[in-house]
Design a protein around this motif. Sequence first.
Motif, PDB file in Angstrom:
ATOM      1  N   SER A   1       0.817  -1.204   0.000  1.00 52.02           N
ATOM      2  CA  SER A   1       0.000   0.000   0.000  1.00 52.02           C
ATOM      3  C   SER A   1       0.856   1.261   0.000  1.00 52.02           C
ATOM      4  CB  SER A   1      -0.944  -0.001   1.201  1.00 52.02           C
ATOM      5  OG  SER A   1      -0.228  -0.227   2.403  1.00 52.02           O
ATOM      6  N   GLY A   2       2.102   1.170   0.451  1.00 52.68           N
ATOM      7  CA  GLY A   2       2.993   2.322   0.465  1.00 52.68           C
ATOM      8  C   GLY A   2       3.401   2.789  -0.917  1.00 52.68           C
ATOM      9  N   VAL A   3       3.244   1.946  -1.925  1.00 49.25           N
ATOM     10  CA  VAL A   3       3.583   2.366  -3.293  1.00 49.25           C
ATOM     11  C   VAL A   3       2.578   3.398  -3.794  1.00 49.25           C
ATOM     12  CG1 VAL A   3       3.798   1.590  -5.693  1.00 49.25           C
ATOM     13  CG2 VAL A   3       4.775   0.229  -3.836  1.00 49.25           C
ATOM     14  N   THR A   4       1.331   3.242  -3.410  1.00 48.00           N
ATOM     15  CA  THR A   4       0.301   4.194  -3.835  1.00 48.00           C
ATOM     16  C   THR A   4      -0.212   4.993  -2.637  1.00 48.00           C
ATOM     17  OG1 THR A   4      -1.268   2.351  -3.736  1.00 48.00           O
ATOM     18  CG2 THR A   4      -0.429   2.968  -5.895  1.00 48.00           C
ATOM     19  N   GLY A   5       0.647   5.231  -1.676  1.00 51.02           N
ATOM     20  CA  GLY A   5       0.286   6.019  -0.504  1.00 51.02           C
ATOM     21  C   GLY A   5       1.531   6.402   0.261  1.00 51.02           C
TER      22      GLY A   5
ATOM     23  N   THR B   1      -5.850  -8.439   0.176  1.00 54.62           N
ATOM     24  CA  THR B   1      -5.891  -7.821  -1.150  1.00 54.62           C
ATOM     25  C   THR B   1      -5.055  -6.555  -1.160  1.00 54.62           C
ATOM     26  OG1 THR B   1      -8.134  -8.661  -1.555  1.00 54.62           O
ATOM     27  CG2 THR B   1      -7.400  -6.822  -2.917  1.00 54.62           C
ATOM     28  N   VAL B   2      -4.302  -6.374  -2.237  1.00 49.35           N
ATOM     29  CA  VAL B   2      -3.545  -5.137  -2.447  1.00 49.35           C
ATOM     30  C   VAL B   2      -3.974  -4.539  -3.774  1.00 49.35           C
ATOM     31  CG1 VAL B   2      -1.282  -4.042  -2.428  1.00 49.35           C
ATOM     32  CG2 VAL B   2      -1.581  -6.259  -1.330  1.00 49.35           C
ATOM     33  N   SER B   3      -4.316  -3.249  -3.762  1.00 48.79           N
ATOM     34  CA  SER B   3      -4.750  -2.582  -4.985  1.00 48.79           C
ATOM     35  C   SER B   3      -4.594  -1.070  -4.818  1.00 48.79           C
ATOM     36  CB  SER B   3      -6.215  -2.925  -5.280  1.00 48.79           C
ATOM     37  OG  SER B   3      -6.674  -2.269  -6.437  1.00 48.79           O
ATOM     38  N   PRO B   4      -4.055  -0.414  -5.842  1.00 51.31           N
ATOM     39  CA  PRO B   4      -3.499  -0.947  -7.094  1.00 51.31           C
ATOM     40  C   PRO B   4      -2.029  -1.320  -6.932  1.00 51.31           C
ATOM     41  CG  PRO B   4      -3.547   1.437  -7.191  1.00 51.31           C
ATOM     42  CD  PRO B   4      -4.131   1.070  -5.851  1.00 51.31           C
ATOM     43  N   VAL B   5      -1.566  -2.230  -7.811  1.00 50.79           N
ATOM     44  CA  VAL B   5      -0.180  -2.697  -7.808  1.00 50.79           C
ATOM     45  C   VAL B   5       0.408  -2.435  -9.195  1.00 50.79           C
ATOM     46  CG1 VAL B   5       1.347  -4.682  -7.542  1.00 50.79           C
ATOM     47  CG2 VAL B   5      -0.704  -4.490  -6.108  1.00 50.79           C
ATOM     48  N   LEU B   6       1.536  -1.742  -9.241  1.00 50.00           N
ATOM     49  CA  LEU B   6       2.183  -1.457 -10.523  1.00 50.00           C
ATOM     50  C   LEU B   6       2.520  -2.739 -11.268  1.00 50.00           C
ATOM     51  CD1 LEU B   6       4.677   1.368  -9.496  1.00 50.00           C
ATOM     52  CD2 LEU B   6       2.904   1.589 -11.236  1.00 50.00           C
ATOM     53  N   ASN B   7       2.041  -2.864 -12.505  1.00 51.23           N
ATOM     54  CA  ASN B   7       2.319  -4.033 -13.352  1.00 51.23           C
ATOM     55  C   ASN B   7       2.044  -5.344 -12.616  1.00 51.23           C
ATOM     56  OD1 ASN B   7       4.680  -1.833 -14.252  1.00 51.23           O
ATOM     57  ND2 ASN B   7       3.605  -2.797 -15.958  1.00 51.23           N
TER      58      ASN B   7
ATOM     59  N   GLN C   1      -0.233  10.144  -7.667  1.00 54.48           N
ATOM     60  CA  GLN C   1      -0.815   9.277  -6.652  1.00 54.48           C
ATOM     61  C   GLN C   1       0.212   8.347  -5.997  1.00 54.48           C
ATOM     62  OE1 GLN C   1      -4.040  10.011  -6.111  1.00 54.48           O
ATOM     63  NE2 GLN C   1      -3.836  11.435  -7.833  1.00 54.48           N
ATOM     64  N   LEU C   2       1.433   8.335  -6.483  1.00 57.30           N
ATOM     65  CA  LEU C   2       2.410   7.364  -6.001  1.00 57.30           C
ATOM     66  C   LEU C   2       3.260   7.915  -4.849  1.00 57.30           C
ATOM     67  CD1 LEU C   2       3.699   5.862  -9.384  1.00 57.30           C
ATOM     68  CD2 LEU C   2       1.812   5.087  -7.938  1.00 57.30           C
ATOM     69  N   PHE C   3       3.481   7.071  -3.846  1.00 56.74           N
ATOM     70  CA  PHE C   3       4.386   7.333  -2.722  1.00 56.74           C
ATOM     71  C   PHE C   3       3.994   8.555  -1.893  1.00 56.74           C
ATOM     72  CE2 PHE C   3       6.688   4.766  -5.746  1.00 56.74           C
ATOM     73  CZ  PHE C   3       7.070   3.721  -4.919  1.00 56.74           C
TER      74      PHE C   3
END
Length: 353
Positions: free
Chosen positions: A121-125, A142-148, A339-341
């Motif tokens: 979740s830290g990738v999109t937060g 569940t993890v969403s969203p996940v890059l690629n 929206q990333l990081f």
Amino acid sequence: MTDLVPTREHTELAAAVRNLLDRRSDSQAVRSAIEQPGGYDADLWATLCDQVGVAALAIPEEHGGAGFSLAETYVVLEELGRSLTPSPLLASVIASSALGPRDYESSARIASGAVATLAWSGVTGDIAAPVEVRWDGALHGTVSPVLNGDTAEILLVVAEHDAGTGLFLVDPTADGLRRTRLAGMDPTTGFARVELDAVAAEPISLDAAEILATTHRVGTLATAALQVGCAQRGLDMTVAYAKQREQFGRPIGSFQALKHRMADMLVRVQMSRSGAWAAVQAHVHDAPEAARLAAAAGSYCSEAAMAVAAETVQLHGGIAITWEHDAHLVLKRAQALHQLFGLPHQQRAALIS
């Protein structure tokens, strides 16, 4: 001692990548790539990995990489941002940072071009974003969203457990794992939802707090590189258009008000590049202020890319909102990266904490 400006080697690397992307990732090629099953041109990705070694740059030689640093990867990412190229490099850089020296085989695969991603979740937060996956001998959640996340060949998952937060390696073909591609605003950036139902996993680290802090910083800087490139693309397009488009018998770029607006765009691009480069150099040299500079770069570059993208659309007029023109792709890319990081205000909070 840090390199205050890119070296000759950095400039030559940028030129080599730009030359390749100019030939293989023009507007038509980008639009064809986003229609591919993985959302990017797999042949171009293979060429970037084989001829330039983009995936191997920041991986140590003893782990199958090229033994350079995040600075060289930054140079490549900025060029990918400038061309709006759909690419899994951002996801792989983040995953390889999290993996570090803990799995030689996976690191070597990433260096050779295997797409990797980190489901966290830290990738999109921000770094304090709640983790929705639990490990009790198997992974649930569940993890969403996940890059690629739908196409990654190497899948890392962050999960909570009784003793803290851990990092786990998951077989992409494991039972109970479901990966679903998500539709998003930006067609050049791929995201997926990863669902885990009692999925077997190999623990990489059961105490991953420090790993994730470093990974969040690396991700922030990698995203900043893409944002700088995206903003540069918007500026270049706008200046070129202002020289061509005529109104009242003269190019609109000759109007004083538009000159001022484009000058402001230039200032944002140049300040973004300077701030991001300083932060990358601080990280590479493990400077005491590295975390603060990364947060500053993450905040400024994100807002600058959004502002430049908005001006790109405004100064192109009506054609900017048509599918045939690339201005909307600049805006959508800037919005996705925004929206990333962590959002800019979250980065600023980290800066002063």
